[in-house]
Motif scaffolding. Sequence first.
Motif, PDB file in Angstrom:
ATOM      1  N   LYS A  25      36.262 -30.272  81.666  1.00 35.66           N
ATOM      2  CA  LYS A  25      35.119 -30.401  80.572  1.00 35.66           C
ATOM      3  C   LYS A  25      35.928 -30.958  79.279  1.00 35.66           C
ATOM      4  CE  LYS A  25      32.414 -26.368  82.245  1.00 35.66           C
ATOM      5  NZ  LYS A  25      32.324 -24.907  82.082  1.00 35.66           N
ATOM      6  N   LEU A  26      37.242 -30.865  79.226  1.00 37.03           N
ATOM      7  CA  LEU A  26      37.999 -31.457  78.109  1.00 37.03           C
ATOM      8  C   LEU A  26      38.051 -32.734  78.140  1.00 37.03           C
ATOM      9  CD1 LEU A  26      39.453 -30.172  75.649  1.00 37.03           C
ATOM     10  CD2 LEU A  26      41.397 -30.083  76.876  1.00 37.03           C
ATOM     11  N   TYR A  27      38.460 -33.295  79.498  1.00 40.72           N
ATOM     12  CA  TYR A  27      38.487 -34.758  79.728  1.00 40.72           C
ATOM     13  C   TYR A  27      37.015 -35.279  79.116  1.00 40.72           C
ATOM     14  CZ  TYR A  27      42.590 -33.137  82.500  1.00 40.72           C
ATOM     15  OH  TYR A  27      43.735 -32.561  83.174  1.00 40.72           O
ATOM     16  N   ASP A  28      36.272 -34.660  79.892  1.00 38.54           N
ATOM     17  CA  ASP A  28      34.628 -35.447  79.787  1.00 38.54           C
ATOM     18  C   ASP A  28      34.296 -35.446  78.354  1.00 38.54           C
ATOM     19  OD1 ASP A  28      34.657 -35.828  82.488  1.00 38.54           O
ATOM     20  OD2 ASP A  28      33.406 -34.000  82.644  1.00 38.54           O
ATOM     21  N   THR A  29      34.681 -34.324  77.534  1.00 38.73           N
ATOM     22  CA  THR A  29      34.269 -34.157  76.176  1.00 38.73           C
ATOM     23  C   THR A  29      35.052 -35.228  75.382  1.00 38.73           C
ATOM     24  OG1 THR A  29      33.862 -31.935  76.335  1.00 38.73           O
ATOM     25  CG2 THR A  29      34.256 -32.619  74.173  1.00 38.73           C
ATOM     26  N   PHE A  30      36.334 -35.395  75.504  1.00 38.34           N
ATOM     27  CA  PHE A  30      37.016 -36.510  74.763  1.00 38.34           C
ATOM     28  C   PHE A  30      36.731 -37.832  75.212  1.00 38.34           C
ATOM     29  CE2 PHE A  30      41.013 -33.536  74.522  1.00 38.34           C
ATOM     30  CZ  PHE A  30      40.335 -32.606  73.479  1.00 38.34           C
ATOM     31  N   PHE A  31      36.373 -38.015  76.350  1.00 40.57           N
ATOM     32  CA  PHE A  31      35.728 -39.419  76.880  1.00 40.57           C
ATOM     33  C   PHE A  31      34.477 -39.844  76.098  1.00 40.57           C
ATOM     34  CE2 PHE A  31      33.784 -42.481  79.538  1.00 40.57           C
ATOM     35  CZ  PHE A  31      34.672 -43.753  79.396  1.00 40.57           C
ATOM     36  N   ASN A  32      33.615 -38.653  76.178  1.00 41.57           N
ATOM     37  CA  ASN A  32      32.198 -38.878  75.400  1.00 41.57           C
ATOM     38  C   ASN A  32      32.321 -39.002  73.771  1.00 41.57           C
ATOM     39  OD1 ASN A  32      30.894 -38.668  77.718  1.00 41.57           O
ATOM     40  ND2 ASN A  32      30.402 -36.656  77.489  1.00 41.57           N
ATOM     41  N   PRO A  65      46.735 -30.693  79.620  1.00 45.91           N
ATOM     42  CA  PRO A  65      46.498 -29.340  79.696  1.00 45.91           C
ATOM     43  C   PRO A  65      47.596 -28.439  79.859  1.00 45.91           C
ATOM     44  CG  PRO A  65      45.143 -30.367  81.447  1.00 45.91           C
ATOM     45  CD  PRO A  65      45.807 -31.404  80.540  1.00 45.91           C
ATOM     46  N   ALA A  66      48.302 -28.740  80.685  1.00 44.98           N
ATOM     47  CA  ALA A  66      49.535 -27.770  80.891  1.00 44.98           C
ATOM     48  C   ALA A  66      50.539 -27.589  79.827  1.00 44.98           C
ATOM     49  CB  ALA A  66      50.147 -28.519  82.211  1.00 44.98           C
ATOM     50  N   LEU A  67      50.605 -28.696  79.123  1.00 45.74           N
ATOM     51  CA  LEU A  67      51.506 -28.791  77.874  1.00 45.74           C
ATOM     52  C   LEU A  67      50.757 -28.266  76.578  1.00 45.74           C
ATOM     53  CD1 LEU A  67      53.330 -31.911  78.349  1.00 45.74           C
ATOM     54  CD2 LEU A  67      54.011 -29.528  79.126  1.00 45.74           C
ATOM     55  N   ASN A  68      49.333 -28.192  76.627  1.00 44.84           N
ATOM     56  CA  ASN A  68      48.538 -27.812  75.495  1.00 44.84           C
ATOM     57  C   ASN A  68      48.319 -28.762  74.615  1.00 44.84           C
ATOM     58  OD1 ASN A  68      46.551 -25.956  74.330  1.00 44.84           O
ATOM     59  ND2 ASN A  68      48.055 -25.320  73.058  1.00 44.84           N
ATOM     60  N   ASN A  69      48.441 -30.096  74.852  1.00 43.57           N
ATOM     61  CA  ASN A  69      48.262 -31.298  73.822  1.00 43.57           C
ATOM     62  C   ASN A  69      47.680 -32.373  74.417  1.00 43.57           C
ATOM     63  OD1 ASN A  69      50.317 -32.803  75.402  1.00 43.57           O
ATOM     64  ND2 ASN A  69      52.123 -31.883  74.146  1.00 43.57           N
ATOM     65  N   LEU A  70      47.553 -33.226  73.412  1.00 44.93           N
ATOM     66  CA  LEU A  70      47.185 -34.708  73.839  1.00 44.93           C
ATOM     67  C   LEU A  70      47.593 -35.529  73.209  1.00 44.93           C
ATOM     68  CD1 LEU A  70      45.403 -36.410  71.489  1.00 44.93           C
ATOM     69  CD2 LEU A  70      43.454 -34.698  72.212  1.00 44.93           C
ATOM     70  N   SER A  71      48.127 -36.853  73.572  1.00 45.41           N
ATOM     71  CA  SER A  71      48.894 -37.857  73.030  1.00 45.41           C
ATOM     72  C   SER A  71      48.050 -39.211  72.862  1.00 45.41           C
ATOM     73  CB  SER A  71      50.200 -37.863  73.738  1.00 45.41           C
ATOM     74  OG  SER A  71      50.997 -36.860  73.758  1.00 45.41           O
ATOM     75  N   ILE A  72      48.479 -39.818  72.061  1.00 46.52           N
ATOM     76  CA  ILE A  72      47.725 -41.316  71.733  1.00 46.52           C
ATOM     77  C   ILE A  72      49.123 -41.986  71.732  1.00 46.52           C
ATOM     78  CG2 ILE A  72      46.658 -42.627  70.059  1.00 46.52           C
ATOM     79  CD1 ILE A  72      45.241 -40.238  68.864  1.00 46.52           C
ATOM     80  N   TYR A  73      49.146 -43.001  72.613  1.00 45.30           N
ATOM     81  CA  TYR A  73      50.230 -44.188  72.725  1.00 45.30           C
ATOM     82  C   TYR A  73      49.673 -45.370  72.515  1.00 45.30           C
ATOM     83  CZ  TYR A  73      52.326 -40.397  75.631  1.00 45.30           C
ATOM     84  OH  TYR A  73      53.070 -38.962  76.136  1.00 45.30           O
ATOM     85  N   SER A  74      50.540 -46.337  72.317  1.00 43.72           N
ATOM     86  CA  SER A  74      50.689 -47.687  72.422  1.00 43.72           C
ATOM     87  C   SER A  74      51.924 -48.415  72.596  1.00 43.72           C
ATOM     88  CB  SER A  74      49.911 -48.298  71.079  1.00 43.72           C
ATOM     89  OG  SER A  74      49.581 -49.729  71.332  1.00 43.72           O
ATOM     90  N   VAL A  75      51.832 -49.041  73.735  1.00 43.51           N
ATOM     91  CA  VAL A  75      53.171 -50.119  73.987  1.00 43.51           C
ATOM     92  C   VAL A  75      52.887 -51.167  72.940  1.00 43.51           C
ATOM     93  CG1 VAL A  75      54.221 -51.303  75.645  1.00 43.51           C
ATOM     94  CG2 VAL A  75      53.045 -49.224  76.187  1.00 43.51           C
ATOM     95  N   TYR A 117      52.075 -40.401  69.239  1.00 46.23           N
ATOM     96  CA  TYR A 117      51.412 -39.301  68.633  1.00 46.23           C
ATOM     97  C   TYR A 117      50.897 -38.229  69.412  1.00 46.23           C
ATOM     98  CZ  TYR A 117      48.399 -36.949  64.952  1.00 46.23           C
ATOM     99  OH  TYR A 117      47.909 -36.074  64.344  1.00 46.23           O
ATOM    100  N   THR A 118      51.433 -37.017  68.726  1.00 41.73           N
ATOM    101  CA  THR A 118      50.966 -35.656  69.807  1.00 41.73           C
ATOM    102  C   THR A 118      50.278 -34.638  69.109  1.00 41.73           C
ATOM    103  OG1 THR A 118      52.497 -36.262  71.505  1.00 41.73           O
ATOM    104  CG2 THR A 118      51.837 -34.260  71.605  1.00 41.73           C
ATOM    105  N   MET A 119      49.212 -34.121  69.455  1.00 38.08           N
ATOM    106  CA  MET A 119      48.727 -32.820  68.851  1.00 38.08           C
ATOM    107  C   MET A 119      48.523 -31.881  69.782  1.00 38.08           C
ATOM    108  SD  MET A 119      44.945 -34.405  67.650  1.00 38.08           S
ATOM    109  CE  MET A 119      45.085 -33.320  66.189  1.00 38.08           C
ATOM    110  N   GLU A 120      48.218 -30.497  69.353  1.00 39.00           N
ATOM    111  CA  GLU A 120      47.804 -29.432  69.930  1.00 39.00           C
ATOM    112  C   GLU A 120      46.537 -29.451  70.293  1.00 39.00           C
ATOM    113  OE1 GLU A 120      49.640 -29.323  67.091  1.00 39.00           O
ATOM    114  OE2 GLU A 120      51.652 -29.107  68.126  1.00 39.00           O
ATOM    115  N   LEU A 121      45.909 -29.122  71.444  1.00 40.87           N
ATOM    116  CA  LEU A 121      44.577 -29.167  71.792  1.00 40.87           C
ATOM    117  C   LEU A 121      43.863 -28.112  71.044  1.00 40.87           C
ATOM    118  CD1 LEU A 121      44.806 -29.154  76.001  1.00 40.87           C
ATOM    119  CD2 LEU A 121      44.291 -31.167  74.108  1.00 40.87           C
TER     120      LEU A 121
END
Length: 177
Positions: A25-32, A65-75, A117-121
């Motif tokens: 549900k979290l993945y779907d919400t973020f994608f939406n 979700p296992a680490l309770n965070n999301l990260s935004i990356y750019s190479v 960049y990382t932030m807690e869920l």
Amino acid sequence: MTTLYGNTTLTGEVEVEYDKEWAKKLYDTFFNDLQAANLSELKRSRDDLMTWRRGSAQMVLKVNPALNNLSIYSVLVTGVQPSSELFRHLLHYNILQRREALGVFEKSGKLFIVLKYTMELELVSEEVLIRHVYALQEIADQLDTELVNQFGGTLHFNDWDKLDQGGVDGLLASMFG
């Protein structure tokens, strides 16, 4: 046991416990939420990995979700040569930042400069997610050009008309899990 990242020599195996339905549900919400933000060339590579483009920057949102965070990356840059000046610049940039950081990643003898960049869920709402996505994509789009001009190398995804999206997704998955 589940591997959290693609390279088990770095992280080993970790016992992962989280609610898989909640994560879906979290993945779907973020994608939406990202779709509503009208990001250029938004794509969902996996449930937990979304990519889009901002100017010359390829952006990635990775939900952990296992680490309770999301990260935004750019190479940002590929093929940059290591130097004291480069590392000094990266350290200076990182000292001045609150959360995002620049790092160097080596793969097959080639150096990549990565913005992360990382932030807690629990801190993420739609508004917060979009605000951070917009800010980071602007930073990435400026930094990649500045770094190439100052230290050489090439913009990581320089020619979008010739881009092999499958190859990009494969590289991103191997780098970011």
